[in-house]
Write a protein that holds these residues in place. Structure first.
Motif, short mmCIF file in Angstrom:
data_model
loop_
_atom_site.label_atom_id
_atom_site.label_comp_id
_atom_site.label_asym_id
_atom_site.label_seq_id
_atom_site.Cartn_x
_atom_site.Cartn_y
_atom_site.Cartn_z
N HIS A 61 0.82 -1.20 0.00
CA HIS A 61 0.00 0.00 0.00
C HIS A 61 0.86 1.26 0.00
CE1 HIS A 61 -3.67 2.26 0.45
NE2 HIS A 61 -3.28 2.79 1.60
N ILE A 79 -3.88 -2.04 4.64
CA ILE A 79 -4.30 -0.79 3.98
C ILE A 79 -4.74 0.24 5.02
CG2 ILE A 79 -6.05 0.21 2.46
CD1 ILE A 79 -5.99 -2.46 0.90
N GLN A 80 -5.48 -0.22 6.02
CA GLN A 80 -5.97 0.70 7.06
C GLN A 80 -4.81 1.32 7.83
OE1 GLN A 80 -9.24 -0.79 9.48
NE2 GLN A 80 -8.46 0.29 11.28
N ASP A 109 -2.97 3.85 5.64
CA ASP A 109 -3.66 5.14 5.56
C ASP A 109 -3.37 5.99 6.80
OD1 ASP A 109 -4.73 4.60 3.08
OD2 ASP A 109 -6.65 3.86 3.86
N LYS A 110 -3.29 5.35 7.96
CA LYS A 110 -2.97 6.09 9.18
C LYS A 110 -1.55 6.65 9.13
CE LYS A 110 -4.48 4.99 13.25
NZ LYS A 110 -4.81 4.30 14.52
N ALA A 115 -1.49 9.61 6.79
CA ALA A 115 -2.09 10.78 7.42
C ALA A 115 -1.14 11.42 8.43
CB ALA A 115 -3.39 10.38 8.11
N LYS A 161 4.11 8.99 4.18
CA LYS A 161 4.36 9.01 2.74
C LYS A 161 5.26 10.18 2.36
CE LYS A 161 3.24 6.91 -1.18
NZ LYS A 161 4.09 7.59 -2.14
#
Length: 357
Positions: free
Chosen positions: A256, A312-313, A316-317, A320, A324
């Motif tokens: 991801h 994936i979850q 995403d955290k 945020a 990234k």
């Protein structure tokens, strides 16, 4: 992985050719899978084919500077498809799962994941050293590791230490440590040390307060031709579901984040077989140890698809919280060796992005 032990079919008889690298550790790992198959499927016999890969030959540079995980797989995958040179076709490949790319060529798939060894990293001090932990080392001491993940995390905790690349098999790295004047210690995967009888050389295991381990570390992944029913039936008998759930979630996270072995991503997972809850923590650290993004989740897991969702979850955290941005800021083209110190490695970033951890 198309089959699970809960619905495993009877093992087909016949011979299986197991492919792997030629190092002592790789052969030991192939022997583990051979033993598992033959003990669970008595009508099946196994032979081991060991070859050198590009990753075994190119020992002059850290892996993340010239091609990453595919260095360990290309030649072996060619043998999965057919005869090559003096070697006959093989039926499966045994990998250290941490070295297997999360995105495989379309011809192949991950057939199973065996029971996980200790996934932690291990500190190995120079023979005769009076020191027993990284915190005891004097400023300027040199730690040997070719892993950006390890050096980045340790630089965050121990900015007064230095880091230099050390390549080779486990015994040659330990020999470089003991016989040379460069390194005060080296960092290695505990699982590999255990598998070839080097556990007594471990000075200290690094727990999550110092080091999150690599995605898949400690596990063996078996790569097969996609849709091979005979091999899939056999591997269904040797897969360890709790280990598979943990590693599938970890690999989903890395995929991801579009990461490979160069990514300074560390993970820590635990799967409770009673409650079916996966506890999943991860950290991304900049190569100079100055920035990090850390996150965790707990999630009920009942199937592989749940594991993928968990990765994936958590990804995403991390995004945020700036993870990234840390990854995007790394200039991999300018990295020719692991970080030496915080001040010497600001050039590894194209920009500096604040994160929330």
């Amino acid at each position: 992985m198309t089959q699970t032990p809960e619905v495993a079919l009877p093992c087909p008889a016949g011979e299986i050719r197991i492919g792997g690298r030629k190092s002592e550790l790789a052969v030991a790992q192939s022997e583990i899978v051979k033993s598992l198959i033959e003990s669970h499927c008595p009508a099946t016999s196994c032979s081991i084919v060991a070859i050198k890969t590009l990753g075994d030959v190119r020992l002059d540079r850290a892996l993340y500077t010239f091609g990453g995980k595919s260095l360990w797989t290309r030649e072996l995958e060619a043998l999965l498809l057919g005869n090559a040179g003096n070697f006959k076709q093989i039926d499966l490949i045994v990998h250290s799962l941490k070295d297997l790319p999360t995105n495989l060529p379309e011809e192949f798939e991950l057939g199973c994941i065996t029971e996980r060894e200790d996934p932690r990293d291990a500190l190995v001090m120079k023979r005769g050293s009076p020191f027993m932990s990284l915190g005891q080392l004097p400023a300027g001491s040199v730690i040997g590791t070719s892993s950006m993940r390890r050096s980045a995390q340790l630089m965050m905790h121990y900015p007064h230490l230095r880091f230099e690349s050390v390549r080779g098999n486990l015994r040659s790295r330990i020999r470089k440590l003991d016989e040379g004047d460069t390194f005060a210690c080296i960092i290695l995967a505990a699982a590999g040390m255990h598998r070839i009888g080097l556990k007594p050389r471990i000075t200290q295991y690094l727990n999550s307060d110092e080091m999150y381990y690599s995605v898949g570390q400690g596990s063996l992944g078996v790569e097969i031709r996609r849709g091979d029913p005979r091999i899939s039936k056999i591997l269904a008998h040797i897969e360890h579901i709790p280990s598979a759930y943990r590693c599938i979630a970890e690999r989903s996270l890395m995929r991801h984040l579009e990461g490979g072995c160069s990514v300074p991503l560390g993970v820590n997972t635990h799967y409770d077989e009673t409650t079916k809850i996966l506890s999943f923590k991860a950290i991304i650290v900049s190569p100079d140890g100055q920035e990090c993004a850390e996150a965790s989740i707990e999630m009920p897991i009942k199937c592989r698809e749940d594991c993928v969702k968990a990765g994936i979850q958590l990804g995403d955290k991390l995004v945020a919280r700036g993870g990234k941005k840390i990854l995007d800021a790394i200039d991999y083209q300018r990295i020719n060796q692991p970080p030496q110190s915080s001040s010497e490695n600001s050039s590894l970033f194209t920009t500096s992005s604040p994160t929330t951890s």
